[in-house]
Write a protein that holds these residues in place. Sequence first.
Motif, PDB file in Angstrom:
ATOM      1  N   ILE A  24      46.337  46.970  32.924  1.00 64.66           N
ATOM      2  CA  ILE A  24      45.507  45.925  31.977  1.00 64.66           C
ATOM      3  C   ILE A  24      46.332  44.618  31.979  1.00 64.66           C
ATOM      4  CG2 ILE A  24      44.511  45.655  29.731  1.00 64.66           C
ATOM      5  CD1 ILE A  24      44.203  48.786  29.696  1.00 64.66           C
ATOM      6  N   VAL A  25      46.032  43.459  31.985  1.00 63.80           N
ATOM      7  CA  VAL A  25      46.577  42.230  31.830  1.00 63.80           C
ATOM      8  C   VAL A  25      45.887  41.465  30.692  1.00 63.80           C
ATOM      9  CG1 VAL A  25      47.202  40.122  32.779  1.00 63.80           C
ATOM     10  CG2 VAL A  25      46.940  42.063  34.185  1.00 63.80           C
ATOM     11  N   LEU A  26      46.564  40.909  29.575  1.00 66.78           N
ATOM     12  CA  LEU A  26      45.936  40.354  28.626  1.00 66.78           C
ATOM     13  C   LEU A  26      46.461  38.944  28.563  1.00 66.78           C
ATOM     14  CD1 LEU A  26      46.861  43.275  26.111  1.00 66.78           C
ATOM     15  CD2 LEU A  26      44.577  42.306  26.212  1.00 66.78           C
ATOM     16  N   ALA A  27      45.294  38.046  28.296  1.00 61.22           N
ATOM     17  CA  ALA A  27      45.943  36.488  28.377  1.00 61.22           C
ATOM     18  C   ALA A  27      45.431  35.633  26.939  1.00 61.22           C
ATOM     19  CB  ALA A  27      45.348  35.908  29.572  1.00 61.22           C
ATOM     20  N   HIS A  71      49.977  52.516  24.730  1.00 59.18           N
ATOM     21  CA  HIS A  71      50.251  53.798  23.772  1.00 59.18           C
ATOM     22  C   HIS A  71      49.136  54.878  24.088  1.00 59.18           C
ATOM     23  CE1 HIS A  71      51.751  56.721  21.099  1.00 59.18           C
ATOM     24  NE2 HIS A  71      50.993  56.721  20.268  1.00 59.18           N
ATOM     25  N   LEU A  72      47.945  54.504  24.002  1.00 54.98           N
ATOM     26  CA  LEU A  72      46.931  55.401  23.965  1.00 54.98           C
ATOM     27  C   LEU A  72      46.312  55.839  25.113  1.00 54.98           C
ATOM     28  CD1 LEU A  72      44.830  54.042  20.923  1.00 54.98           C
ATOM     29  CD2 LEU A  72      46.111  55.999  20.923  1.00 54.98           C
ATOM     30  N   THR A  73      46.486  54.789  26.247  1.00 52.29           N
ATOM     31  CA  THR A  73      45.768  55.247  27.547  1.00 52.29           C
ATOM     32  C   THR A  73      46.909  55.443  28.457  1.00 52.29           C
ATOM     33  OG1 THR A  73      45.828  53.096  28.528  1.00 52.29           O
ATOM     34  CG2 THR A  73      43.942  53.446  27.134  1.00 52.29           C
ATOM     35  N   GLY A  74      48.079  55.260  28.368  1.00 46.57           N
ATOM     36  CA  GLY A  74      49.235  55.090  29.483  1.00 46.57           C
ATOM     37  C   GLY A  74      49.064  54.472  30.406  1.00 46.57           C
ATOM     38  N   ILE A  75      48.076  53.702  30.521  1.00 45.26           N
ATOM     39  CA  ILE A  75      47.874  52.503  31.401  1.00 45.26           C
ATOM     40  C   ILE A  75      49.035  51.359  31.260  1.00 45.26           C
ATOM     41  CG2 ILE A  75      46.486  50.933  32.680  1.00 45.26           C
ATOM     42  CD1 ILE A  75      44.043  52.490  31.863  1.00 45.26           C
ATOM     43  N   PRO A  76      49.876  51.009  32.308  1.00 48.12           N
ATOM     44  CA  PRO A  76      50.601  49.874  31.945  1.00 48.12           C
ATOM     45  C   PRO A  76      49.902  48.612  31.670  1.00 48.12           C
ATOM     46  CG  PRO A  76      51.206  50.966  34.003  1.00 48.12           C
ATOM     47  CD  PRO A  76      49.944  51.604  33.843  1.00 48.12           C
ATOM     48  N   VAL A  77      50.248  47.917  30.627  1.00 48.17           N
ATOM     49  CA  VAL A  77      49.562  46.661  30.239  1.00 48.17           C
ATOM     50  C   VAL A  77      50.719  45.200  30.275  1.00 48.17           C
ATOM     51  CG1 VAL A  77      48.395  45.486  28.248  1.00 48.17           C
ATOM     52  CG2 VAL A  77      48.425  48.067  28.727  1.00 48.17           C
ATOM     53  N   ALA A  78      50.038  44.398  30.749  1.00 48.04           N
ATOM     54  CA  ALA A  78      51.160  43.268  30.880  1.00 48.04           C
ATOM     55  C   ALA A  78      50.452  42.012  30.176  1.00 48.04           C
ATOM     56  CB  ALA A  78      51.036  42.696  32.475  1.00 48.04           C
ATOM     57  N   LEU A  79      51.449  41.185  29.702  1.00 42.73           N
ATOM     58  CA  LEU A  79      50.843  39.969  28.887  1.00 42.73           C
ATOM     59  C   LEU A  79      50.766  39.020  30.313  1.00 42.73           C
ATOM     60  CD1 LEU A  79      52.623  39.635  25.588  1.00 42.73           C
ATOM     61  CD2 LEU A  79      50.308  40.749  26.229  1.00 42.73           C
ATOM     62  N   ALA A  80      49.810  38.237  30.476  1.00 45.69           N
ATOM     63  CA  ALA A  80      49.483  37.332  31.695  1.00 45.69           C
ATOM     64  C   ALA A  80      50.591  36.317  31.323  1.00 45.69           C
ATOM     65  CB  ALA A  80      48.080  36.904  31.545  1.00 45.69           C
ATOM     66  N   THR A  81      50.646  35.379  32.628  1.00 45.60           N
ATOM     67  CA  THR A  81      51.638  34.279  32.541  1.00 45.60           C
ATOM     68  C   THR A  81      50.624  33.143  33.152  1.00 45.60           C
ATOM     69  OG1 THR A  81      52.276  35.217  34.733  1.00 45.60           O
ATOM     70  CG2 THR A  81      53.768  35.600  32.882  1.00 45.60           C
ATOM     71  N   PRO A  82      49.964  32.712  31.920  1.00 45.95           N
ATOM     72  CA  PRO A  82      48.807  31.800  32.516  1.00 45.95           C
ATOM     73  C   PRO A  82      49.356  30.584  33.340  1.00 45.95           C
ATOM     74  CG  PRO A  82      48.720  32.130  30.366  1.00 45.95           C
ATOM     75  CD  PRO A  82      50.191  32.672  30.651  1.00 45.95           C
ATOM     76  N   SER A  83      50.602  30.127  33.476  1.00 40.83           N
ATOM     77  CA  SER A  83      50.746  29.047  34.285  1.00 40.83           C
ATOM     78  C   SER A  83      50.706  29.290  35.595  1.00 40.83           C
ATOM     79  CB  SER A  83      51.966  28.334  33.856  1.00 40.83           C
ATOM     80  OG  SER A  83      53.224  29.153  34.120  1.00 40.83           O
ATOM     81  N   LEU A  84      51.044  30.680  35.914  1.00 40.63           N
ATOM     82  CA  LEU A  84      51.102  31.110  37.217  1.00 40.63           C
ATOM     83  C   LEU A  84      49.721  31.114  37.861  1.00 40.63           C
ATOM     84  CD1 LEU A  84      53.191  34.382  37.601  1.00 40.63           C
ATOM     85  CD2 LEU A  84      53.846  32.087  38.412  1.00 40.63           C
ATOM     86  N   TYR A  85      48.621  31.072  36.967  1.00 45.55           N
ATOM     87  CA  TYR A  85      47.154  30.927  37.495  1.00 45.55           C
ATOM     88  C   TYR A  85      47.097  29.377  37.778  1.00 45.55           C
ATOM     89  CZ  TYR A  85      46.569  35.890  36.281  1.00 45.55           C
ATOM     90  OH  TYR A  85      46.497  37.086  36.114  1.00 45.55           O
ATOM     91  N   THR A  86      47.361  28.548  36.661  1.00 44.86           N
ATOM     92  CA  THR A  86      46.907  27.325  36.294  1.00 44.86           C
ATOM     93  C   THR A  86      47.737  26.125  37.313  1.00 44.86           C
ATOM     94  OG1 THR A  86      48.233  26.905  34.295  1.00 44.86           O
ATOM     95  CG2 THR A  86      45.750  27.722  34.143  1.00 44.86           C
ATOM     96  N   LEU A  87      48.914  26.331  37.423  1.00 40.62           N
ATOM     97  CA  LEU A  87      49.990  25.457  37.955  1.00 40.62           C
ATOM     98  C   LEU A  87      50.464  25.932  39.188  1.00 40.62           C
ATOM     99  CD1 LEU A  87      52.303  24.385  34.964  1.00 40.62           C
ATOM    100  CD2 LEU A  87      50.106  23.300  35.762  1.00 40.62           C
ATOM    101  N   PHE A  88      50.397  27.373  39.550  1.00 43.77           N
ATOM    102  CA  PHE A  88      51.053  27.687  40.705  1.00 43.77           C
ATOM    103  C   PHE A  88      50.167  28.496  41.564  1.00 43.77           C
ATOM    104  CE2 PHE A  88      54.545  27.202  37.539  1.00 43.77           C
ATOM    105  CZ  PHE A  88      55.593  26.470  38.122  1.00 43.77           C
ATOM    106  N   GLY A  89      48.937  28.541  41.281  1.00 44.27           N
ATOM    107  CA  GLY A  89      48.200  29.323  41.673  1.00 44.27           C
ATOM    108  C   GLY A  89      48.354  29.916  43.142  1.00 44.27           C
TER     109      GLY A  89
END
Lengths: 383, 383
Positions: A66-69, A87-105
């Motif tokens: 899961i990725v959160l932005a 904690h509840l699902t056990g699925i690894p969750v990342a916070l997005a790094t938006p500039s990788l999408y917008t600047l470094f695509g």
Amino acid sequence: MQAMKSESSRTPHLPRTPHTPHTPHTPHMLREIHEQPDALQRALEMNGVVAQRIAAAVARRGVQVIVLAGRGTSDHAALYGQYLLQHLTGIPVALATPSLYTLFGAPFQLQRALVIGISQSGESPDIVEVIAQSRAAGALTVAVTNRQDSPLANAADETLFCAAGAELSVAATKTYTTTCALLALLAASLPGGERLLPHLPRLPALMRAALATEETVAGAVVRYVHARDCIVLGRGFQYSTARETALKLAETCYVIAMPFSSADFRHGPAALVERGLPVILFAPPGRTAPDSLALLGWLRERGADCTVIGEERHPLEQATTAIALDLPRLSEDTERGGEVQVDELLAPLPYIVPGQFFAVYLALAKGLNPDQPRGLTKVTHTR
Amino acid sequence: MQAMKSESSRTPHLPRTPHTPHTPHTPHMLREIHEQPDALQRALEMNGVVAQRIAAAVARRGVQVIVLAGRGTSDHAALYGQYLLQHLTGIPVALATPSLYTLFGAPFQLQRALVIGISQSGESPDIVEVIAQSRAAGALTVAVTNRQDSPLANAADETLFCAAGAELSVAATKTYTTTCALLALLAASLPGGERLLPHLPRLPALMRAALATEETVAGAVVRYVHARDCIVLGRGFQYSTARETALKLAETCYVIAMPFSSADFRHGPAALVERGLPVILFAPPGRTAPDSLALLGWLRERGADCTVIGEERHPLEQATTAIALDLPRLSEDTERGGEVQVDELLAPLPYIVPGQFFAVYLALAKGLNPDQPRGLTKVTHTR
């Protein structure tokens, strides 16, 4: 806006009980803080079906990450979501790094990902871009926003709608807690989160109980009118509360407020502590309580000026400024099979309320207009 | 230590060129900054085979998510790794939330995960715990550490060894950059990272070029001896540089230094900016350059005191304090197919050097001992 600013700096702003009607000169921010119990109730009632539909899609696609932005306050809601979902699902969750999408695509491998974009206005261009690119890369995408017809909602597969009503203060309050509640609703709808679900309808009551801190906080802030900087500490689920409180203090009171998880704090920033340094510590009951108490002892030895926000006697008694919450318990008092209690999982929602009050009343005490921080606008266009 | 502190506050500490031999009274931190080119060379030479073996295991297991865990400086290396690994491989990368492992323990779905634990001492109990639990949950685990026989190395499947030699200063420098270099080596060994690999041997030369900023920085810090707080800004790959510089300033100079990605900065904290506020901005060439220039204009309009660390004329000319880097180019000047240049991907390693110099020379100018911050020890035991 200018008129309001003069008004608030001329007349002493008296604390009111939560149910006193607000006058036209009440700052939007203060009114919006009080709207949170009703806003949360609406948000939870309106989104149950969507949350179930997202959960079904998560199962169907075999989501593995899961990725959160989000940016600013939305990023703090994302941080709460990261802890809760992981904690509840056990699925690894990342916070997005938006500039990788917008600047470094670059191409992302997101076929097995759930990507959640958070923006109260639904207009942050970088968050819209994260969702659009993630959807194109095959991810299941969800918008969390306070505007249903926004670019963000249009870009995503599904939308969780805050239903918080218009937020007029630049400093976000009710869109923060409704977003947190919606992420909790989503977590509770996924496998692993089931035990949380029956407790969510009691969130509005938790928020109402937290509003009772208003008078204490309004009286306490005067001590900090000339504080130029401070440290804000929270751990685990309350790390997001620390970050959000620090941001509110920065944007409404111009206080250089540094937030840390109390664990990271010991890895370096602790060297900052000197006699009189204001420190705000979120010290709820539960798994983090022993750590909070130990840290508080360490801070007091060094003469720090500690504001403690908590429920239990031990940490509150050691505070320079004690802000006591009296929250209804959600779980039985005994731990069942060592399971973390739902109180602890949901506590970040009521605990942010005294942080919000601190920011609005300190701004008023300094003669500032909390609704209109210098240099900011409600919608921030970053790419 | 006390003797050294008196020494450094009594005698003016003259800047020296990188090749002047250091006297016995040179702070460890300064000596260790200068050791970085050699340390990086060793780290890269020693770990090629291990990196290849990890890459083979990543392919064999079909890794779908990468998780990085570290505290303090190690967390900043993790942040660099998050950007670099995600950008090159396209695999979503998360920073771990160690307290979920140590305090809230729950099963994690990590069968398709690569989990990397970072600790220079290899002794941080929470990072060891993250690796142990992740390995038990089926993840491929890697330690990055400066101690090969440490609990962290023993807990992990594979170890990338910093080979930086003993780090005697509490404030980490060479273990930060060697860790960054090892994460770059790992990224370059994974599918997508191939184009980076031939450029890694040139990292020591990049670091040597960055050491040439010493005299400029040593002369510049005097302006900031009485600065109580500051803001540090960087974006994209340089966000880690901003965070690491802020931590160095906090722990060695007791400056309340708030780091932000320049995008997040606009979502609230920008309200802090007032005439004279010290701001340190990392402004390298490349994709983030237009954003840096725009932000710098905005900061100057408001009278901020801007230290700019960069290579290009435009941002440096607008600085209150300009710190110019003259780095050898790694890539051709033209963009090939819109690809992000390797210079930009590796720039955080040389760019942290003036940040490290800033911290050590400002500490000396304030009469502090940069090697021994108050309240800290070299190994931090957080759970």
